[in-house]
Every structure is written in structure tokens, then in C-alpha cells.
Scaffold this motif. Structure first.
Motif, PDB file in Angstrom:
ATOM      1  N   VAL A  44       0.849  -1.192   0.000  1.00  0.00           N
ATOM      2  CA  VAL A  44       0.000   0.000   0.000  1.00  0.00           C
ATOM      3  C   VAL A  44       0.889   1.248   0.000  1.00  0.00           C
ATOM      4  CG1 VAL A  44      -1.696   1.302   1.365  1.00  0.00           C
ATOM      5  CG2 VAL A  44      -1.800  -1.196   1.295  1.00  0.00           C
ATOM      6  N   SER A  45       0.562   2.204  -0.852  1.00  0.00           N
ATOM      7  CA  SER A  45       1.233   3.504  -0.771  1.00  0.00           C
ATOM      8  C   SER A  45       0.146   4.565  -0.606  1.00  0.00           C
ATOM      9  CB  SER A  45       2.081   3.766  -2.008  1.00  0.00           C
ATOM     10  OG  SER A  45       1.389   3.414  -3.161  1.00  0.00           O
ATOM     11  N   GLN A  46       0.490   5.642   0.053  1.00  0.00           N
ATOM     12  CA  GLN A  46      -0.562   6.623   0.328  1.00  0.00           C
ATOM     13  C   GLN A  46      -0.059   8.056   0.301  1.00  0.00           C
ATOM     14  OE1 GLN A  46      -2.161   6.376   4.332  1.00  0.00           O
ATOM     15  NE2 GLN A  46      -0.311   5.407   5.100  1.00  0.00           N
ATOM     16  N   VAL A  47      -1.005   8.956   0.062  1.00  0.00           N
ATOM     17  CA  VAL A  47      -0.725  10.382   0.135  1.00  0.00           C
ATOM     18  C   VAL A  47      -1.719  10.960   1.128  1.00  0.00           C
ATOM     19  CG1 VAL A  47      -0.432  12.540  -1.136  1.00  0.00           C
ATOM     20  CG2 VAL A  47      -0.185  10.376  -2.326  1.00  0.00           C
ATOM     21  N   VAL A  48      -1.189  11.657   2.134  1.00  0.00           N
ATOM     22  CA  VAL A  48      -2.076  12.238   3.145  1.00  0.00           C
ATOM     23  C   VAL A  48      -2.169  13.742   2.937  1.00  0.00           C
ATOM     24  CG1 VAL A  48      -1.729  10.438   4.884  1.00  0.00           C
ATOM     25  CG2 VAL A  48      -0.126  12.332   4.752  1.00  0.00           C
TER      26      VAL A  48
ATOM     27  N   MET B  41       5.657  10.309  -5.576  1.00  0.00           N
ATOM     28  CA  MET B  41       6.349   9.310  -4.755  1.00  0.00           C
ATOM     29  C   MET B  41       5.449   8.099  -4.498  1.00  0.00           C
ATOM     30  SD  MET B  41       8.128  11.893  -2.017  1.00  0.00           S
ATOM     31  CE  MET B  41       8.481  10.691  -0.736  1.00  0.00           C
ATOM     32  N   ALA B  42       4.201   8.373  -4.131  1.00  0.00           N
ATOM     33  CA  ALA B  42       3.282   7.272  -3.810  1.00  0.00           C
ATOM     34  C   ALA B  42       2.965   6.442  -5.037  1.00  0.00           C
ATOM     35  CB  ALA B  42       1.999   7.842  -3.212  1.00  0.00           C
ATOM     36  N   VAL B  43       2.733   7.130  -6.151  1.00  0.00           N
ATOM     37  CA  VAL B  43       2.354   6.435  -7.400  1.00  0.00           C
ATOM     38  C   VAL B  43       3.498   5.547  -7.894  1.00  0.00           C
ATOM     39  CG1 VAL B  43       1.988   6.918  -9.845  1.00  0.00           C
ATOM     40  CG2 VAL B  43       0.581   8.054  -8.139  1.00  0.00           C
ATOM     41  N   ASN B  44       4.735   6.027  -7.732  1.00  0.00           N
ATOM     42  CA  ASN B  44       5.886   5.285  -8.261  1.00  0.00           C
ATOM     43  C   ASN B  44       6.612   4.434  -7.226  1.00  0.00           C
ATOM     44  OD1 ASN B  44       6.216   6.226 -11.171  1.00  0.00           O
ATOM     45  ND2 ASN B  44       5.870   8.121 -10.051  1.00  0.00           N
TER      46      ASN B  44
ATOM     47  N   LEU C  24      -3.279   2.187  -3.886  1.00  0.00           N
ATOM     48  CA  LEU C  24      -2.990   3.603  -3.648  1.00  0.00           C
ATOM     49  C   LEU C  24      -4.122   4.219  -2.828  1.00  0.00           C
ATOM     50  CD1 LEU C  24      -1.234   6.142  -4.346  1.00  0.00           C
ATOM     51  CD2 LEU C  24      -2.671   6.424  -6.371  1.00  0.00           C
ATOM     52  N   LEU C  25      -3.757   4.835  -1.713  1.00  0.00           N
ATOM     53  CA  LEU C  25      -4.744   5.489  -0.851  1.00  0.00           C
ATOM     54  C   LEU C  25      -4.480   6.988  -0.849  1.00  0.00           C
ATOM     55  CD1 LEU C  25      -4.532   3.016   2.193  1.00  0.00           C
ATOM     56  CD2 LEU C  25      -6.094   2.908   0.245  1.00  0.00           C
ATOM     57  N   LEU C  26      -5.506   7.759  -1.160  1.00  0.00           N
ATOM     58  CA  LEU C  26      -5.352   9.220  -1.242  1.00  0.00           C
ATOM     59  C   LEU C  26      -6.347   9.865  -0.283  1.00  0.00           C
ATOM     60  CD1 LEU C  26      -5.426   9.237  -5.144  1.00  0.00           C
ATOM     61  CD2 LEU C  26      -3.376   9.541  -3.770  1.00  0.00           C
ATOM     62  N   ASP C  27      -5.828  10.586   0.707  1.00  0.00           N
ATOM     63  CA  ASP C  27      -6.705  11.206   1.702  1.00  0.00           C
ATOM     64  C   ASP C  27      -6.710  12.722   1.502  1.00  0.00           C
ATOM     65  OD1 ASP C  27      -8.244  11.886   3.836  1.00  0.00           O
ATOM     66  OD2 ASP C  27      -7.063  10.844   5.342  1.00  0.00           O
ATOM     67  N   GLU C  28      -7.684  13.194   0.747  1.00  0.00           N
ATOM     68  CA  GLU C  28      -7.826  14.637   0.448  1.00  0.00           C
ATOM     69  C   GLU C  28      -6.494  15.233   0.012  1.00  0.00           C
ATOM     70  OE1 GLU C  28     -10.063  16.912   3.401  1.00  0.00           O
ATOM     71  OE2 GLU C  28     -10.563  15.028   4.364  1.00  0.00           O
ATOM     72  N   HIS C  29      -5.835  14.577  -0.918  1.00  0.00           N
ATOM     73  CA  HIS C  29      -4.474  14.988  -1.263  1.00  0.00           C
ATOM     74  C   HIS C  29      -4.419  16.275  -2.080  1.00  0.00           C
ATOM     75  CE1 HIS C  29      -5.615  13.103  -4.969  1.00  0.00           C
ATOM     76  NE2 HIS C  29      -4.426  13.210  -5.528  1.00  0.00           N
ATOM     77  N   THR C  30      -5.569  16.752  -2.545  1.00  0.00           N
ATOM     78  CA  THR C  30      -5.543  18.014  -3.298  1.00  0.00           C
ATOM     79  C   THR C  30      -6.273  19.142  -2.561  1.00  0.00           C
ATOM     80  OG1 THR C  30      -7.552  17.455  -4.502  1.00  0.00           O
ATOM     81  CG2 THR C  30      -5.475  16.819  -5.540  1.00  0.00           C
ATOM     82  N   SER C  31      -6.727  18.866  -1.345  1.00  0.00           N
ATOM     83  CA  SER C  31      -7.614  19.824  -0.670  1.00  0.00           C
ATOM     84  C   SER C  31      -6.955  21.174  -0.349  1.00  0.00           C
ATOM     85  CB  SER C  31      -8.180  19.215   0.609  1.00  0.00           C
ATOM     86  OG  SER C  31      -7.125  18.923   1.485  1.00  0.00           O
ATOM     87  N   ALA C  32      -5.623  21.162  -0.152  1.00  0.00           N
ATOM     88  CA  ALA C  32      -4.969  22.426   0.245  1.00  0.00           C
ATOM     89  C   ALA C  32      -4.409  23.191  -0.961  1.00  0.00           C
ATOM     90  CB  ALA C  32      -3.851  22.117   1.230  1.00  0.00           C
ATOM     91  N   LEU C  33      -4.759  22.762  -2.170  1.00  0.00           N
ATOM     92  CA  LEU C  33      -4.144  23.360  -3.357  1.00  0.00           C
ATOM     93  C   LEU C  33      -5.075  24.342  -4.069  1.00  0.00           C
ATOM     94  CD1 LEU C  33      -2.608  20.089  -4.854  1.00  0.00           C
ATOM     95  CD2 LEU C  33      -1.713  21.543  -3.054  1.00  0.00           C
ATOM     96  N   ASP C  34      -4.472  25.216  -4.858  1.00  0.00           N
ATOM     97  CA  ASP C  34      -5.290  26.143  -5.638  1.00  0.00           C
ATOM     98  C   ASP C  34      -5.961  25.377  -6.796  1.00  0.00           C
ATOM     99  OD1 ASP C  34      -3.716  26.338  -8.190  1.00  0.00           O
ATOM    100  OD2 ASP C  34      -2.175  27.038  -6.807  1.00  0.00           O
ATOM    101  N   PRO C  35      -7.042  25.920  -7.375  1.00  0.00           N
ATOM    102  CA  PRO C  35      -7.810  25.165  -8.378  1.00  0.00           C
ATOM    103  C   PRO C  35      -6.979  24.657  -9.552  1.00  0.00           C
ATOM    104  CG  PRO C  35      -8.986  27.134  -7.723  1.00  0.00           C
ATOM    105  CD  PRO C  35      -7.658  27.211  -7.063  1.00  0.00           C
ATOM    106  N   LYS C  36      -6.008  25.457 -10.002  1.00  0.00           N
ATOM    107  CA  LYS C  36      -5.191  25.042 -11.151  1.00  0.00           C
ATOM    108  C   LYS C  36      -4.328  23.832 -10.788  1.00  0.00           C
ATOM    109  CE  LYS C  36      -1.736  26.775 -14.313  1.00  0.00           C
ATOM    110  NZ  LYS C  36      -0.593  27.643 -14.372  1.00  0.00           N
ATOM    111  N   MET C  37      -3.697  23.931  -9.640  1.00  0.00           N
ATOM    112  CA  MET C  37      -2.834  22.841  -9.180  1.00  0.00           C
ATOM    113  C   MET C  37      -3.663  21.591  -8.867  1.00  0.00           C
ATOM    114  SD  MET C  37       0.355  22.141  -8.661  1.00  0.00           S
ATOM    115  CE  MET C  37       1.572  23.243  -7.998  1.00  0.00           C
TER     116      MET C  37
END
Lengths: 245, 280
Positions: A66-70, A141-144, A150-163
Motif C-alpha cells: 500500500v502507498s498513500q498520500v495524506v 512518490m506514492a504512485v511510483n 494507492l490510498l489518497l486522503d484529500e491529497h488536493t484539498s490544500a491546493l489552488d484550483p489550477k494545481m
């Protein structure tokens, strides 16, 4: 493949179980998005799958690492190490007495696939990058890392809309190419509908909605939000009743 | 300040650099506050002195001293890992125990080595060259190791232990290895010091940790520790500057008995300046 059978979880001094008999089965390469209000048990479920928490009962079967992004990028990376060092660390499962920069060209190619020009920071400490750039590296890193789940826990929540858009496109592309069995928590209903093959909604420790294929693709965001609010209203009504009693 | 005092300070500073390296490895790479220097340094000296006085050569006595002192480091690691004792407390306990062990090894509080063939000659310049070579022999392979897959994992243990665990890195193995390495460096410094002094005294380790720590902090204040090269340069540079500062203080008339107060003041000053720099 990932199979979760009747998993329950309680915490001390919390009256109600956080997870109440979760059953979920994902086939290899399936991309499932998870939505639900705060406290519905989404993150606890991911932590049980990753092995960080132990379930009180039930079982979790995984067909690979398992790999994850928090959400907190500092937990999933080492800001004091360079971008190259962070990525090498996540990829090296069988270390050798060899210089780690032998991976340099391969890693530059991987960073280029993010399409945000981060390759020029390869030998810079990760800590100097912006939050979004660091989260992009954490996702890479997690993907590769060689994990099949793959576990993703709100991995884009702190980013601007473009990112956010860029990172979601990269995630979806990687999941498809590498056939990663993926569970992604998000509060962004648009993303939950747009990406992935399946959508589940959690409420009070249970999976209350499970949509696949045409059911999911045919769903409108307004309908999804309606479902979400319906469960939340039920919850508020239940709390109100408890208070009256 | 005479040239002799500068050269003598350089010689002492290089040995102090070995101790500062030993302090830096667990402290900066493993996030482990190791206080075993006060015990492992005299243990290295004691083993070396007894080995030399029993007729062994320096080439045998020094590695033997390093291994014995390294074992003290391993014991600290095991007490921390297996008994869940705080790292600093584990170091203090081991240092206290090592005092008795050192007395047992030596059989008396001091051992004279004037008649034993040691590593060093009467020429301070030659001795400096020899210590530089010993230091390079230890530190260049370590600097290379840090740039391998294993070195990367070693550094990850101190920088983000949770991530290291997720990557399948054995915290225990790397902690034991790091503390063995640190202990061996303390033992090396102790064995070199007794050969320079031509005697071993049971009290040589008292306060050595503060000297090493002050050196490391001065070094980090000068070159920083943002990159691996800077981190590796800090103990060497810090120890040399620190030792010369002591030389200057002595040449200005400071009594040798006041040196420990001077050392503590320098350490506090560096901590204060670093905190001030962080806050601005």
C-alpha cells in the motif's frame, strides 16, 4: 485487489463505533472515490487499510503493498531532503551499496510527467517548494513506489484550483497506466464524479451509497449533493432527538 | 598566542572533531540525543592504554578500543529500544556504569604509557598529519555511505521516523548501527588522546560531551546544516574554532580551572544566538 469484510472500529471514550461493519471489494486497477461528511469514518477506513490502525473485527485482504498520500504533506515527505532523495527513498525497496543518484535520469523523466516544471528543483530541499509543489511530489512518490494499492486522503484539498486540476489529471492518468487499485477521499463532489470508476458515500461509519459504471457516470452533481444533504439532515435530526430525550 | 599553542590547539581540536562527529551522528541523523560520550571516550582510552601496556601495537589497540566503545553505544541503543528508556537517560546510565568498567579494565585510576611504543612522535606537526589521516579514513567512507541507498535510509530515520517505517526501514537496525558508529568514534578519540598524553586517567571523560556539543553547535552556527556537506563540515570546523578559542582564553590569562565555566558559557552563547537568529 482489495477486499474489506465486515470491518468495525471503535475508539476509547467515543460512544459510537467509527466504522460499523464495512464491506467493500475493489478489483485490480479500480479507482474508487469516497465522499462523506467529517467524522463519517473515511480516514479511519483508509488507516485500517494501510495498517496504521487495527480493526476491532473483520478483515482486510490486500493483493500488494500500500502507498498513500495524506493531506499533511510533511507527514508523507522529508522537507530537509532534496526532491531526488525523497523520490529515491520511496522507490528503493531493496537498498544497495550504490550511489542513489544512479536513478537521476529516470526520476527526471517521472517529474517531467507532472508537467509543472519541477525538474529544475531536483537537487533542492523539498522544503523550499510551495505546498502544492510538495504535494505533487508526494503524489509522484506514492504512485511510483511500486505499491499496487494507492490510498489518497484529500491529497488536493490544500491546493489552488489550477494545481488541483493538474494533480487530479496526473493521479487519474497514473492510476490508469499502472493499474493501481485506488481509494481516494475527497470533499470535492465534482472530482468525485469526474474521476474514477466508482463512488461510495459514507455516513456514520457505514457505506450508504455505492455507485458504479453507468449509475455513476449518469449522476449529476446536484443529485449527489442532494444525497449528501439528505444524510446530513438525518444526522442532525438524530442529534436533535437525542438532545430532547 | 604562540605558534606552539596554535599547533597544540589544532592537535586537540582534531581529536575533539572526532568526538563532535560521534555526537552529530545520532543527534542529527537519528534524532537521538546520545550522552554516552562521557563513558565511551574514557573506555576507548582505557582499553587502548591497557592493550598498549600489555605489549600490543597501536594498530591492534585502536580497533579494539573502537569496538569496545562501540559496544557501549549498542548497549545504549538496546536500552532505549528494548526497555523503552529515554535516550538521554539511557546514555547517562551507561556512562555511569562505564566508569566502573573502566576502573576494572585499568585496575587502577591511571596508567602511564611512557615506555610503550605509541602512534605519535614528539613532533606536533607529524601528529597533526597522522590525526588528519585517521579522521579522513573514518569520515570519507561515512560521507560516501550517506550518499548510498543505505545512507539515505539512515538519514530518513532521524528526519521522519513515521515515513521511514512506512518505507519498511528498520528503525532498530539503523539506530543500533548509528550508535555503534558513534561509540566507535568516541573510542577512537579516547585511544588517540591517551597516546598523545602518554597516560590514561580515569577522569579524562568528564565534561567531554559538553566540549563536543559546543564544537558541533559552533560549527553549525558557522556553516549551518542545510546540506549534507555543511552538516559533515560543521563538527570539524566547530572543534577547531572551539579549541582555538580555549587557547586564546588561556593565553589571555584565564586559569585552566575556569575552562569548564568558559566552555559552558560558549555553549549557552551559541544556543542563545541561534535562537535569536531563528526568531528574527
Amino acid at each position: 485487489m482489495l477486499r474489506i469484510n465486515n470491518v468495525t472500529k471503535s475508539f476509547p471514550r467515543v460512544f459510537e463505533p467509527v466504522l460499523k461493519g464495512i464491506n467493500l471489494s475493489l478489483r485490480e486497477g479500480e479507482f474508487c472515490t469516497v465522499v462523506g461528511a467529517n467524522g463519517s469514518g473515511k480516514s479511519t477506513l483508509l488507516k485500517i487499510i494501510s495498517g496504521e490502525y487495527r480493526a476491532d473485527s473483520g478483515e482486510v485482504k490486500r493483493n500488494g503493498d500500500v502507498s498513500q498520500v495524506v493531506q499533511d504533506v510533511n507527514k508523507g515527505t522529508i522537507p530537509a531532503m532534496t526532491v531526488l532523495e525523497n523520490i529515491v527513498l520511496s522507490r528503493t525497496k531493496t537498498p544497495r551499496f550504490a550511489f542513489y543518484w544512479r536513478h537521476l535520469n529516470d526520476i527526471i523523466d517521472k517529474i517531467r510527467s507532472l508537467n509543472i516544471g519541477l525538474e529544475k528543483f531536483i537537487d533542492q530541499p523539498l522544503g523550499i517548494l510551495s505546498g502544492g509543489q510538495r504535494q505533487a511530489i508526494a503524489t509522484l512518490m506514492a504512485v511510483n513506489s511500486g505499491g499496487k494499492i494507492l490510498l489518497l486522503d484529500e491529497h488536493t484539498s490544500a491546493l489552488d484550483p489550477k494545481m488541483q486540476k493538474m494533480l487530479m489529471e496526473y493521479t487519474a492518468r497514473s492510476v490508469r497506466e499502472l493499474r493501481l487499485t485506488t481509494l481516494m477521499i475527497t470533499h470535492n463532489m465534482e472530482d468525485a464524479l469526474k474521476y474514477g470508476d466508482r463512488l461510495i458515500m459514507m455516513h456514520s461509519g457505514r457505506i450508504v451509497v455505492d455507485l458504479k459504471g453507468c449509475e455513476k457516470s449518469g449522476l449529476k452533481i446536484s443529485s449527489l449533493l442532494e444525497m449528501f444533504h439528505k444524510f446530513e439532515d438525518q444526522n442532525l435530526a438524530a442529534i436533535g432527538t437525542e438532545n430532547v430525550n | 598566542m604562540s605558534i606552539d599553542l596554535i599547533l597544540s590547539g589544532l592537535q586537540q581540536g582534531l581529536i575533539l572533531a572526532i568526538i563532535a562527529f560521534g555526537i552529530m551522528i545520532p543527534f542529527r541523523f537519528l534524532d537521538f540525543a546520545d550522552l554516552t560520550a562521557d563513558g565511551a571516550y574514557p573506555l576507548g582510552g582505557a582499553v587502548c592504554a591497557v592493550a598498549l601496556s600489555s605489549g600490543m601495537s597501536s594498530a591492534t589497540a585502536i580497533p579494539l578500543a573502537m569496538i569496545c566503545a562501540g559496544i557501549v553505544g549498542v548497549c545504549t541503543a538496546l536500552i532505549y529500544l528494548k526497555l523503552r528508556v529515554n535516550s538521554m537517560l539511557a546514555g547517562i546510565i551507561l556512562s555511569t556504569m562505564a566508569y566502573s568498567v573502566n576502573l576494572r579494565i585499568m585496575g587502577k585510576p591511571n596508567v602511564a604509557l611512557f615506555d610503550c611504543p605509541g602512534l605519535f612522535s614528539a613532533s606536533v606537526e607529524c601528529n597533526i598529519l597522522l590525526i588528519v589521516m585517521v579522521l579522513a579514513t573514518c569520515m570519507i567512507p561515512f560521507a560516501v555511505f550517506l550518499r548510498t541507498d543505505f545512507g539515505l535510509r539512515f538519514r530518513a530515520v532521524g528526519l521522519n521516523q513515521n515515513l521511514a517505517k512506512l518505507q519498511g526501514i528498520s528503525i532498530e537496525k539503523y539506530t543500533i548501527f548509528g550508535l555503534f558508529l558513534a561509540g566507535a568514534l568516541f573510542g577512537l578519540a579516547g585511544s588517540l588522546m591517551v597516546q598523545i598524553q602518554n597516560y590514561m586517567d580515569i577522569g579524562i571523560g568528564i565534561g567531554i560531551l559538553i566540549h563536543g556539543l559546543a564544537s558541533l553547535m559552533i560549527g553549525e552556527a558557522i556553516v549551518g546544516n542545510a546540506t549534507l556537506n555543511r552538516q559533515l563540515a560543521a563538527p570539524l570546523l566547530g572543534a577547531l574554532v572551539y579549541q582555538q578559542m580555549q587557547g586564546i582564553a588561556l593565553s589571555l590569562g584565564l586559569a585552566p580551572s575556569d575552562l569548564k565555566f568558559f566552555t559552558g558559557s560558549i555553549a549557552l552563547l551559541v544556543i542563545f544566538l541561534k535562537k535569536k537568529e531563528k526568531n528574527t
